[in-house]
Write a protein that holds these residues in place. Structure first.
Motif, PDB file in Angstrom:
ATOM      1  N   VAL A  19       0.880  -1.163   0.000  1.00 47.36           N
ATOM      2  CA  VAL A  19       0.000   0.000   0.000  1.00 47.36           C
ATOM      3  C   VAL A  19       0.915   1.209   0.000  1.00 47.36           C
ATOM      4  O   VAL A  19       1.796   1.335   0.844  1.00 47.36           O
ATOM      5  CB  VAL A  19      -0.934   0.021   1.225  1.00 47.36           C
ATOM      6  N   ARG A  20       0.719   2.081  -0.948  1.00 50.07           N
ATOM      7  CA  ARG A  20       1.570   3.278  -1.078  1.00 50.07           C
ATOM      8  C   ARG A  20       0.699   4.525  -0.994  1.00 50.07           C
ATOM      9  O   ARG A  20      -0.501   4.455  -1.233  1.00 50.07           O
ATOM     10  CB  ARG A  20       2.319   3.250  -2.406  1.00 50.07           C
ATOM     11  N   CYS A  21       1.335   5.651  -0.654  1.00 48.08           N
ATOM     12  CA  CYS A  21       0.569   6.901  -0.581  1.00 48.08           C
ATOM     13  C   CYS A  21       1.322   8.032  -1.261  1.00 48.08           C
ATOM     14  O   CYS A  21       2.542   8.022  -1.364  1.00 48.08           O
ATOM     15  CB  CYS A  21       0.240   7.253   0.860  1.00 48.08           C
ATOM     16  N   LEU A  22       0.543   8.995  -1.714  1.00 45.57           N
ATOM     17  CA  LEU A  22       1.048  10.202  -2.374  1.00 45.57           C
ATOM     18  C   LEU A  22       0.259  11.407  -1.899  1.00 45.57           C
ATOM     19  O   LEU A  22      -0.956  11.307  -1.704  1.00 45.57           O
ATOM     20  CB  LEU A  22       0.831  10.134  -3.884  1.00 45.57           C
ATOM     21  N   ALA A  23       0.933  12.527  -1.754  1.00 45.92           N
ATOM     22  CA  ALA A  23       0.234  13.785  -1.526  1.00 45.92           C
ATOM     23  C   ALA A  23      -0.427  14.171  -2.843  1.00 45.92           C
ATOM     24  O   ALA A  23       0.188  14.070  -3.905  1.00 45.92           O
ATOM     25  CB  ALA A  23       1.198  14.866  -1.076  1.00 45.92           C
ATOM     26  N   VAL A  24      -1.680  14.579  -2.804  1.00 44.42           N
ATOM     27  CA  VAL A  24      -2.418  14.878  -4.024  1.00 44.42           C
ATOM     28  C   VAL A  24      -1.863  16.120  -4.725  1.00 44.42           C
ATOM     29  O   VAL A  24      -1.661  16.124  -5.938  1.00 44.42           O
ATOM     30  CB  VAL A  24      -3.923  15.052  -3.727  1.00 44.42           C
ATOM     31  N   GLU A  25      -1.564  17.165  -3.977  1.00 44.52           N
ATOM     32  CA  GLU A  25      -1.145  18.425  -4.597  1.00 44.52           C
ATOM     33  C   GLU A  25       0.335  18.490  -4.933  1.00 44.52           C
ATOM     34  O   GLU A  25       0.718  19.100  -5.916  1.00 44.52           O
ATOM     35  CB  GLU A  25      -1.529  19.595  -3.705  1.00 44.52           C
ATOM     36  N   SER A  26       1.201  17.908  -4.117  1.00 43.42           N
ATOM     37  CA  SER A  26       2.639  17.980  -4.391  1.00 43.42           C
ATOM     38  C   SER A  26       3.298  16.639  -4.089  1.00 43.42           C
ATOM     39  O   SER A  26       3.918  16.462  -3.051  1.00 43.42           O
ATOM     40  CB  SER A  26       3.284  19.092  -3.564  1.00 43.42           C
ATOM     41  N   PRO A  27       3.136  15.675  -4.996  1.00 38.12           N
ATOM     42  CA  PRO A  27       3.699  14.339  -4.758  1.00 38.12           C
ATOM     43  C   PRO A  27       5.229  14.356  -4.731  1.00 38.12           C
ATOM     44  O   PRO A  27       5.858  15.197  -5.367  1.00 38.12           O
ATOM     45  CB  PRO A  27       3.179  13.528  -5.940  1.00 38.12           C
ATOM     46  N   ARG A  28       5.794  13.406  -3.962  1.00 39.10           N
ATOM     47  CA  ARG A  28       7.251  13.247  -3.935  1.00 39.10           C
ATOM     48  C   ARG A  28       7.705  12.781  -5.308  1.00 39.10           C
ATOM     49  O   ARG A  28       7.026  12.008  -5.976  1.00 39.10           O
ATOM     50  CB  ARG A  28       7.669  12.193  -2.905  1.00 39.10           C
ATOM     51  N   THR A  29       8.867  13.229  -5.725  1.00 39.90           N
ATOM     52  CA  THR A  29       9.416  12.816  -7.013  1.00 39.90           C
ATOM     53  C   THR A  29      10.856  12.351  -6.831  1.00 39.90           C
ATOM     54  O   THR A  29      11.497  12.622  -5.814  1.00 39.90           O
ATOM     55  CB  THR A  29       9.387  13.972  -8.034  1.00 39.90           C
ATOM     56  N   LYS A  30      11.352  11.638  -7.822  1.00 41.27           N
ATOM     57  CA  LYS A  30      12.758  11.232  -7.848  1.00 41.27           C
ATOM     58  C   LYS A  30      13.262  11.330  -9.277  1.00 41.27           C
ATOM     59  O   LYS A  30      12.503  11.218 -10.233  1.00 41.27           O
ATOM     60  CB  LYS A  30      12.931   9.817  -7.312  1.00 41.27           C
ATOM     61  N   GLU A  31      14.552  11.561  -9.389  1.00 42.72           N
ATOM     62  CA  GLU A  31      15.170  11.648 -10.706  1.00 42.72           C
ATOM     63  C   GLU A  31      15.652  10.267 -11.125  1.00 42.72           C
ATOM     64  O   GLU A  31      16.278   9.553 -10.350  1.00 42.72           O
ATOM     65  CB  GLU A  31      16.350  12.627 -10.676  1.00 42.72           C
ATOM     66  N   THR A  32      15.321   9.887 -12.351  1.00 47.65           N
ATOM     67  CA  THR A  32      15.788   8.616 -12.904  1.00 47.65           C
ATOM     68  C   THR A  32      16.412   8.879 -14.264  1.00 47.65           C
ATOM     69  O   THR A  32      16.398  10.021 -14.741  1.00 47.65           O
ATOM     70  CB  THR A  32      14.626   7.613 -13.065  1.00 47.65           C
ATOM     71  N   ASP A  33      16.919   7.840 -14.885  1.00 50.30           N
ATOM     72  CA  ASP A  33      17.485   8.017 -16.222  1.00 50.30           C
ATOM     73  C   ASP A  33      16.416   8.365 -17.256  1.00 50.30           C
ATOM     74  O   ASP A  33      16.711   8.847 -18.336  1.00 50.30           O
ATOM     75  CB  ASP A  33      18.256   6.773 -16.653  1.00 50.30           C
ATOM     76  N   LYS A  34      15.139   8.136 -16.908  1.00 50.11           N
ATOM     77  CA  LYS A  34      14.027   8.479 -17.797  1.00 50.11           C
ATOM     78  C   LYS A  34      13.471   9.870 -17.514  1.00 50.11           C
ATOM     79  O   LYS A  34      12.535  10.306 -18.155  1.00 50.11           O
ATOM     80  CB  LYS A  34      12.900   7.461 -17.652  1.00 50.11           C
ATOM     81  N   GLY A  35      14.011  10.563 -16.502  1.00 50.50           N
ATOM     82  CA  GLY A  35      13.517  11.884 -16.122  1.00 50.50           C
ATOM     83  C   GLY A  35      12.954  11.856 -14.715  1.00 50.50           C
ATOM     84  O   GLY A  35      13.286  10.987 -13.908  1.00 50.50           O
ATOM     85  N   THR A  36      12.082  12.781 -14.416  1.00 52.99           N
ATOM     86  CA  THR A  36      11.476  12.871 -13.091  1.00 52.99           C
ATOM     87  C   THR A  36      10.259  11.960 -13.011  1.00 52.99           C
ATOM     88  O   THR A  36       9.404  11.982 -13.886  1.00 52.99           O
ATOM     89  CB  THR A  36      11.042  14.319 -12.798  1.00 52.99           C
TER      90      THR A  36
END
Length: 90
Positions: A19-36
């Motif tokens: 079970v995972r969660c995200l903030a609706v307005e400003s989700p956490r992001t990470k940088e990958t080789d495919k972009g953000t």
């Protein structure tokens, strides 16, 4: 899929038992080789069993999840679950 009582956080179950969660307005992001990419936080787990249902209590303090093996997990939802996770009730 379930939303927190204030609709600020979305919870989602997956076929791997997480079970995972995200903030609706400003989700956490990470940088990958495919972009953000969006980086949801893992908050509960059902050991290798598909999540079949999720629900947040009307008061917003508890998150319940059920899996294909008919196991139910209940966790306490803190004010900021994206930062601190959900604490499972034993």
């Amino acid at each position: 899929l379930a939303f927190s009582a204030d609709s600020g956080v979305v919870f989602a179950g997956d076929k791997f038992g997480d079970v995972r969660c995200l903030a609706v307005e400003s989700p956490r992001t990470k940088e990958t080789d495919k972009g953000t990419e969006i980086d949801p936080r893992r908050v509960l787990g059902h050991f290798s069993s598909i999540i079949t249902c999720l629900s947040v209590s009307p008061c917003g303090r508890y998150l319940a999840s059920g899996d294909r093996e008919r196991k139910i997990r209940v966790g306490c939802v803190p004010p900021s679950p994206v930062e601190s996770g959900v604490h499972e009730i034993q």
